[in-house]
Every structure is written in structure tokens, then in C-alpha cells.
Design an enzyme around this catalytic site. Structure first.
Site, PDB file in Angstrom:
ATOM      1  N   GLU A 114       8.975 -21.408 -19.057  1.00 28.91           N
ATOM      2  CA  GLU A 114       8.508 -20.611 -17.919  1.00 28.91           C
ATOM      3  C   GLU A 114       9.436 -19.428 -17.666  1.00 28.91           C
ATOM      4  OE1 GLU A 114       6.489 -22.570 -14.833  1.00 28.91           O
ATOM      5  OE2 GLU A 114       7.768 -21.756 -13.277  1.00 28.91           O
ATOM      6  N   THR A 144       5.414 -16.830 -13.688  1.00 28.79           N
ATOM      7  CA  THR A 144       5.166 -17.135 -12.279  1.00 28.79           C
ATOM      8  C   THR A 144       4.667 -15.891 -11.525  1.00 28.79           C
ATOM      9  OG1 THR A 144       7.401 -16.634 -11.524  1.00 28.79           O
ATOM     10  CG2 THR A 144       7.009 -18.868 -12.305  1.00 28.79           C
ATOM     11  N   TYR A 145       4.244 -16.146 -10.295  1.00 33.71           N
ATOM     12  CA  TYR A 145       3.668 -15.099  -9.444  1.00 33.71           C
ATOM     13  C   TYR A 145       4.506 -15.021  -8.185  1.00 33.71           C
ATOM     14  CZ  TYR A 145      -0.385 -12.589  -7.452  1.00 33.71           C
ATOM     15  OH  TYR A 145      -1.249 -11.663  -6.917  1.00 33.71           O
ATOM     16  N   ALA A 155       6.090 -14.779  -4.590  1.00 28.66           N
ATOM     17  CA  ALA A 155       5.561 -15.402  -3.367  1.00 28.66           C
ATOM     18  C   ALA A 155       4.757 -14.416  -2.522  1.00 28.66           C
ATOM     19  CB  ALA A 155       6.708 -15.982  -2.557  1.00 28.66           C
ATOM     20  N   HIS A 162       0.438 -17.319 -13.632  1.00 31.38           N
ATOM     21  CA  HIS A 162       0.263 -17.991 -12.348  1.00 31.38           C
ATOM     22  C   HIS A 162      -0.446 -17.027 -11.401  1.00 31.38           C
ATOM     23  CE1 HIS A 162       3.859 -20.989 -12.874  1.00 31.38           C
ATOM     24  NE2 HIS A 162       3.248 -20.761 -14.023  1.00 31.38           N
ATOM     25  N   GLY A 166       0.439 -21.226  -3.198  1.00 28.95           N
ATOM     26  CA  GLY A 166       1.681 -20.527  -2.825  1.00 28.95           C
ATOM     27  C   GLY A 166       2.235 -21.124  -1.546  1.00 28.95           C
ATOM     28  N   TYR A 169       2.535 -32.935  -7.532  1.00 28.51           N
ATOM     29  CA  TYR A 169       3.841 -33.238  -6.935  1.00 28.51           C
ATOM     30  C   TYR A 169       4.126 -34.740  -7.003  1.00 28.51           C
ATOM     31  CZ  TYR A 169       2.864 -28.554  -5.389  1.00 28.51           C
ATOM     32  OH  TYR A 169       2.546 -27.212  -5.398  1.00 28.51           O
ATOM     33  N   GLN A 190       5.694 -30.483 -10.325  1.00 28.29           N
ATOM     34  CA  GLN A 190       6.932 -30.016  -9.698  1.00 28.29           C
ATOM     35  C   GLN A 190       8.096 -30.675 -10.436  1.00 28.29           C
ATOM     36  OE1 GLN A 190       8.627 -28.072  -7.605  1.00 28.29           O
ATOM     37  NE2 GLN A 190       7.738 -28.763  -5.674  1.00 28.29           N
TER      38      GLN A 190
END
Ligand code: FAD
Length: 290
Positions: free
Chosen positions: A19, A50-51, A53, A79, A110, A147, A178
């Protein structure tokens, strides 16, 4: 050849993915690309991007995912979060991804920023709504988050799993977890979700900890528990960055070897923008992955 991740992760081969995250400012863009290029040389099964926040770095998520796939010929997954965007903005992002030929999206809500009222009328409240939208806009392979220790906003793990089932039933092809630091937490979670009829592949997300101070904060925010054995490592080496990185990579490798030994074939590594960490993990697994 570019593939959908749901196809890439089929079969008996063990797959390791990494990632990366986009730069916070455009000035850092080239540095991120250098890191991405090094990580791609390891030929991971895919690289996720990733994107940010606040959504501000979203154009860079698309650009980096496109570079990985179209220039480096490694599959990428972008993402996409909906917490800071209107439904129209989300639609716009999805069409940009389509234009770049990105077939894989990790669809997320998010984290809700503290200083905003959420959701406003023209926003999605949960990831499942975003997933329904992505599904309606094209033939994407859709991943989502899960999660093992329960999502921080959820009071009960059972309730969290019921929401996860609803999300998966909207068209999720695979899940990524996660971070967790005790594999028994993951095995237990897998058992509980399978019992509730969630059958899609689940990629454990392994975080090689390289910064002792940061991890305490991340765990506080995410609800991930640091086992005593790992806490001792952070206490002992947290102030010595090189030693912490070495210990973090070895701890993560140990988790990965245990996962592979227990039949898990697809493992996602939160290498972030640290090629040296990705290289060290791959070196540690060189015979195991043959
Ligand atoms: P959801 O699936 O919508 O769940 C959020 C909460 O709402 C949970 O507590 C859930 O139980 C509850 N819920 C869901 N459906 C319902 C319902 N119908 N009724 C009531 N409650 C419900 N964040 C970023 O900003 N950028 C990233 O790139 C990013 N990548 C990530 C990658 C992975 C693998 C993971 C695990 C997390 C990532 N995150 C990222 C963090 C993520 O955005 C946050 O954890 C966020 O708080 C939850 O997102 P979600 O998609 O899991 O939300």
C-alpha cells in the site's frame, strides 16, 4: 496484463500486495513516485493507493493508481472515500477512474472529521451506499474494509458484522482488514464472519511498525490492540528508529509466515511509502514464496 483483484487472488499461489499513500502536497509527488517505482519492482500482486481523508489529494490517488497500472504494469486499486464529498463529486471520481482504465476500487466511507456536520443531505452516510453507486456505474472489482477488532464507532462486534454483511451483499468482491498484531484475532474474526454467511475473500492487513510513537496513536484511533509482546518491542526500541524498523519488519514477517502456514494465500502489507520495508519483507519471505 491488468486484472481485477478478485481474479488475481484466486488460485494457490501466495500473493503479497503493498500500500502507498499520495503526497499531501504536489511538491512531494515525485518522491512518492520514486517510492512507488521501487515497490513495483518487487512485482507484488497489486499496489493499493489510499485516498486523503479530506478528499484534497484525490486527484493524486487517481494519478498514482494510473501510473502503477499503465506505466509499471502492476495491478492497482484506488481507494475512494465518500465522507468529504457530495454524491456528484463521488460520481466524478468514479468516472475519472473509469477513464484511466482503473478496474479496482476500495470503497470506504472515511473517518468523520470532528469539525463537520455529517452527513449533509447530498452525501452518503455509509460505505454500502457508495458501493451501490460504484456498482451502478460500471464493471468494477470492489473491495471494502473490515475490522477484526470491531470498528471504533460500533458498540458491539455482532452489530458491526451485521453491517459488514449488508455491505458485502451490496456487491463487495473482497475485504481487506484493519491492521492487527495478534493473528488469533484474525482467525477468530474469519470464523465469526463465515458463520454469518460472509464468504468473500478476506485479505489480512499487516502493518510493519516503523515508528513507535505513531503506532500508539494509530492504535488509539483505530481500536487495534497492541499485544504485550509487541508493546515490549515498542517500549524497548521506539526511540531508536533503525532498531524499531528492524524489529517491526521482523514482527510483521513473523505474522505473515504464521498466516501462510495456516493457509492464508493473500496478504496485504501496509508498507506505506517505504520501499526499504517492502524489500525487507520480500527478502525475509524469499524461499517461502517460491
Ligand atoms: P462503513 O462500512 O460505512 O462503516 C462505518 C461504521 O458504520 C461502522 O461502525 C459500521 O458498523 C457502521 N455501519 C455500517 N452500516 C451501517 C448501517 N446500515 N446502520 C448503522 N451503522 C452502520 N480512510 C481514508 O480516509 N482513506 C483511505 O484510503 C482508507 N483506507 C482504508 C483501508 C482499509 C483496508 C481500512 C480497514 C480502512 C481504511 N480507511 C481509510 C479508514 C476508513 O475510512 C475508516 O475506518 C472509516 O471510519 C470507516 O470506513 P468503512 O468504509 O469501513 O465504513
Amino acid at each position: 496484463m491488468n486484472m481485477k483483484i478478485k481474479e488475481r487472488i484466486l488460485g494457490n499461489k501466495v500473493n503479497i500486495s503493498f500500500e502507498v499513500f499520495p503526497p499531501k502536497t504536489d511538491a512531494r509527488f515525485d518522491n512518492v513516485i520514486l517510492a512507488v517505482d521501487e515497490i513495483a519492482k518487487l512485482q507484488p500482486s497489486f499496489i493499493s493507493v489510499t485516498y486523503g481523508a479530506g478528499g484534497g489529494t484525490s486527484k493524486n490517488t487517481v494519478k498514482i493508481a494510473s501510473h502503477i497500472q499503465n506505466d509499471l504494469h502492476v495491478d492497482s486499486i484506488a481507494h475512494l472515500t465518500c465522507v468529504s464529498s457530495t454524491k456528484e463529486e463521488v460520481k466524478q471520481r468514479i468516472s475519472e477512474l473509469k477513464e484511466q482504465g482503473i478496474q479496482n476500487i476500495l470503497a470506504l466511507r472515511g473517518d468523520i472529521p470532528q469539525d463537520i456536520s455529517f452527513p449533509i443531505p447530498n452525501q452518503y452516510k455509509y460505505a454500502y451506499e457508495l458501493i451501490e453507486d460504484i456498482k451502478s456505474q460500471g464493471d468494477f472489482c470492489i473491495g471494502a474494509a473490515c475490522y477484526p477488532e470491531g470498528h471504533v464507532e460500533s458498540e458491539h462486534k455482532e452489530e458491526d458484522i451485521a453491517h459488514l454483511k449488508q455491505k458485502v451483499d451490496c456487491g463487495v468482491d473482497f475485504l481487506t482488514t484493519q491492521m492487527f498484531f495478534d493473528n488469533s484475532v484474525f482467525y477468530n474474526f474469519l470464523y465469526r464472519i463465515r458463520e454469518k454467511g460472509i464468504t468473500v475473500p478476506v485479505l489480512p492487513g499487516i502493518m510493519p511498525v516503523t515508528n513507535g510513537k505513531q503506532i500508539a496513536r494509530s492504535c488509539q484511533l483505530s481500536g487495534a490492540v497492541l499485544p504485550t509482546r509487541f508493546r515490549a518491542i515498542v517500549d524497548r526500541f521506539g526511540d531508536n528508529p533503525k532498531a524499531m524498523q528492524q524489529a517491526g519488519v521482523i514482527y510483521a514477517t513473523d505474522q505473515i509466515i504464521d498466516l501462510i502456514a495456516n493457509g492464508i494465500k493473500n496478504i496485504h502489507v501496509y508498507s506505506m511509502n517505504k520501499p526499504e520495508v517492502a524489500v525487507a519483507i520480500m527478502n525475509n519471505l524469499s524461499e517461502i514464496l517460491k
